[in-house]
Every structure is written in structure tokens, then in C-alpha cells.
Design a protein around this motif. Structure first.
Motif: not given
Length: 415
Positions: A311-315, A345-348, A402-404, A410-415
Motif C-alpha cells: 500500500d504505497n499510499g501510506q507515508p 502496509v504490505a501483505w502476501f 528510512f521513512n519510518a 515529521a509535520e504534516r502540512v497538507a494532505p
């Protein structure tokens, strides 16, 4: 570059090339197999096919000496195809160079999450100016969905989605050393990511939010069941090392829960994902039969490369495609009991996820979750079942780790 370091010659085409109805653009890499290290090239590009080594019907498989599947190109997420006839294709020798820096057409973006090397520049900027963010690219961009942005460029742009600060990272280790922790240190050193090595006694002392934003527990750090805290035996241990003694125990758990509830992030890899169940989250092993682990006579996957849906829509999955190859060594696979509290986030999504190596009874993996995240209070717990950092080789999955780390400040600025 890894192949070049081992004596393999690499070329690039100097003009577009069409083969089998597909066009390969200028700059495409060419690895000829008519060269001295042909066997090594094939070993690094082709899938390994390990035989089923079972001594007798109904017996458990005999484990291999080491990993059964290790194809480097697959671990690094390299796209490649076999071409049988290059014809009169014009090529030139490839000279390694830094390809991590890029320049956007509007402002100062310097790299994209799709390029693992970009994270070196993210952390370099955070170490110096302390100002970096994530910028949403125009739909259909050849560089993907996002780019990293230098917030010190004085360029106004309303497409910034997140801003980052340099995270304060704690990396668990133990007296005598953890090999997994050592590899993780090496990777973070290569990418210029500052961290502090911490030992169980410091975690037991609490007040963790005042010192850290994210704590990393590698495979082998957290057992499935926690024992009571015991005073370590210091006999024969030099005084300078006595603070390194101890293990994660029952008194450590409330300190970790407090850290999460107060906004901290915890990254767990491999067996240390057992922390989720210890914290009471609605999750259990997917590989259970009748209340017991699926026996090795029916299911066994030593070090091999498997494919998962992402699910690459997750940060945490910035820069990932919707499918990924992961290094898997009898790794944890999760069954989520409440998707509102633990998010996959990822599955078989296949009963045949094996890409390279050996997977006995791989159909048992179908619908199991490989990677998940869960909010705990104000914080976030990441569960990375597979070997995302495998021996410094799995560049294709480094970015999840690295993203984690980045998301912990991190501060979310916009969706």
C-alpha cells in the motif's frame, strides 16, 4: 557499482534501442555475459532455485547452510530483462558517479524517495540546515509522486506535504554485540544518519521521550515472552561495560508503552515485532494451526526473496511501487484482528510469492501481513517482519526503514 567492484564490465547504450517491441532509452545499462565473470553476473541477476531437501516423506526440510535465494538485482529493486541479440547496438563504458542529486524545474528539490541514494541528501541537509520536506510532484511525473525539498531554498511552493526535522534515534544493542544491530549501524553510517546505541539498562531507566524520537529494535532484541528484571552478573566484566548488560524485560515494557503514548516512534524488525502482542495490540501470527505454529514439515522458508503487495499510499511506503521483493528468513507473518487499530502496509496476496530461493508450503503465506503499523497513544509502532536491511544488500526496501525514521519528526502540512 556492486558488480563493477567485483570485476564485471558495465556499459550504457548511446541511442534508443528496440527489442521485442519494447524501446530502451539512451543510458540503459547493458551487462554482457560474454565476459570473464559471466557466472557471477548470472548469480546476481537470475533467481536461485533451491531444491526441496527433504530426507524422507513427511520429514522436515534440511536447512541450507546459508540463504537459499539472494539475487542482488532483485534485492535492490532493479528492473532488468534478458536480451539475446544486441545487433550493432552502440554502447559506451559506464563510469560510476553520484546520481542522487537532481534539480526540479520549479524550485530546489534534490531527490526522490524512489531513489534510495536520495536519503543520504535528506539526512545531510537535516544535519546542516535542518530544513527539509516532501513535495508533491505533478501527476504523471517520470520521477514518481514525491520529491524531497530543500526548505532553505527560499522558494515558495504550496505543494509541500510534510516538513522534517533531524530525528533523535536510539538503536538497541546488547553486551557482546548483536550482528543485526551491527549491520543496521553500518547502513546508517553509510547514509549519514546519526544515532545513539542504547542498552537495556538505559531503556529501563525511562524518561525516553526527553532523549529520543524513535527507538529501533532489530531482530532478536525483544523475545515473545518477557521475563522479570534480574540484576546482571558483573563478575569479570570491566566497569566500563557493565552498563551494557541486561535484556529487555517486564520492567522495560511500561517504559516503551509510555514512550509511544507520549508521541515516540518504535521501529521493530523480525522477531522484535513481538512487541505488538506484548503491548496488547489486536494482532497474532498468521502461521498457526490449532493454536500452534505451523510445523516445519508443512511450512519452511529459509533466507529467500518473496514478493508482496504494498500500500504505497501510506507515508511509510513513500517511494515504493505497488509490489516489492523482500528478503524473508522464516520471518514473522501477521494476522490483524482489528484493522482499525493495526494497519497493513504490505501483505502476501498470492499463494506463490517465491521469487528466488526456497519456499516449502508457501501457500500458507497467502493473505498474511508482512509489514504493518499501529498508533499507540500519540506515537506509532512499525512492524517490519521481513529482513528489510538484509546484510546491507536490500536497497529496494531500505526506504521503508528510512521513512519510518523521518516520520518520527515529521509535520504534516497538507494532505
Amino acid at each position: 557499482e556492486a558488480l563493477i567492484a567485483n570485476g564485471v564490465k558495465i556499459e550504457q547504450i548511446v541511442q534508443p534501442f528496440t527489442y521485442g517491441g519494447k524501446m530502451y532509452p539512451r543510458g540503459t545499462f547493458v551487462i554482457r555475459t560474454a565476459q570473464a565473470f559471466r557466472p557471477h553476473v548470472l548469480d546476481m541477476m537470475e533467481a536461485q532455485d533451491h531444491p526441496n531437501d527433504i530426507p524422507a516423506p513427511g520429514a522436515a526440510p534440511i536447512p541450507p547452510y546459508d540463504s537459499a535465494g539472494y539475487t542482488l538485482a532483485l534485492q535492490m529493486g532493479v528492473k532488468f530483462e534478458r536480451v539475446l541479440d544486441l545487433g550493432r547496438l552502440r554502447t559506451e563504458a559506464y563510469v560510476p558517479r553520484d546520481a542522487s542529486l537532481a534539480s526540479g524545474s520549479n524550485g530546489m528539490w534534490f531527490g526522490v524517495p524512489n531513489w534510495t541514494d536520495s536519503y543520504k541528501d535528506v539526512f545531510r541537509i537535516l544535519r546542516t540546515t535542518g530544513k527539509a520536506g516532501l513535495y508533491k510532484l505533478e501527476p504523471g511525473s517520470q520521477f514518481g509522486q514525491f520529491a524531497f525539498w530543500d526548505l532553505d531554498s527560499k522558494t515558495e511552493n504550496k505543494a509541500i506535504t510534510h516538513t522534517f526535522k533531524l530525528p533523535r534515534i536510539a538503536l538497541w544493542d546488547r553486551y557482546g554485540g548483536s550482528m543485526e544491530s551491527g549491520w543496521t549501524r553500518w547502513i546508517m553510517d553509510q547514509f549519514g544518519i546519526p544515532y545513539k546505541v542504547v542498552y537495556p539498562q538505559e531503556l529501563d531507566a525511562g524518561q525516553l521521550n526527553s532523549k529520543f524520537d524513535v527507538i529501533v529494535f532489530v531482530d532478536g532484541a525483544i523475545p515473545e515472552e518477557l521475563g522479570p528484571k534480574r540484576t546482571p552478573n558483573t563478575e569479570g566484566i570491566p566497569a566500563v561495560f557493565q552498563a551494557w548488560l541486561g535484556n529487555i524485560n517486564q520492567e522495560t515494557l511500561p517504559k516503551l508503552r509510555e514512550f509511544l503514548e507520549n508521541g515516540g516512534s518504535i521501529v521493530t524488525l523480525g522477531s522484535s515485532t513481538s512487541l505488538a502482542k506484548l503491548l496488547g495490540l489486536p494482532i497474532e501470527s498468521h502461521l498457526m494451526e490449532g493454536g500452534r505454529p505451523t510445523p516445519r514439515t508443512r511450512y519452511y522458508v529459509p533466507g529467500s526473496i518473496l514478493n508482496v503487495k504494498v500500500d504505497n499510499g501510506q507515508p511509510v511506503a513513500w517511494g515504493m511501487e505497488d509490489r516489492a521483493n523482500v528478503m524473508f528468513d522464516n520471518s514473522p507473518v501477521f494476522k490483524i484482528l482489528d484493522a482499525a487499530k493495526v494497519r497493513p502496509v504490505a501483505w502476501f496476496d498470492s499463494d506463490k510469492p517465491l521469487v528466488s530461493g526456497w519456499a516449502w508450503g508457501q501457500s500458507y503465506l497467502k493473505d498474511g501481513v508482512a509489514i504493518a503499523e499501529a498508533p499507540v497513544g500519540k506515537g506509532k509502532l512499525y512492524l517490519f517482519g521481513p529482513e528489510l536491511l538484509y546484510r546491507g544488500q536490500s536497497w529496494g526496501t531500505f526506504r521503508l526503514f528510512f521513512n519510518a525514521l523521518l516520520l518520527s519528526r515529521a509535520e504534516r502540512v497538507a494532505p
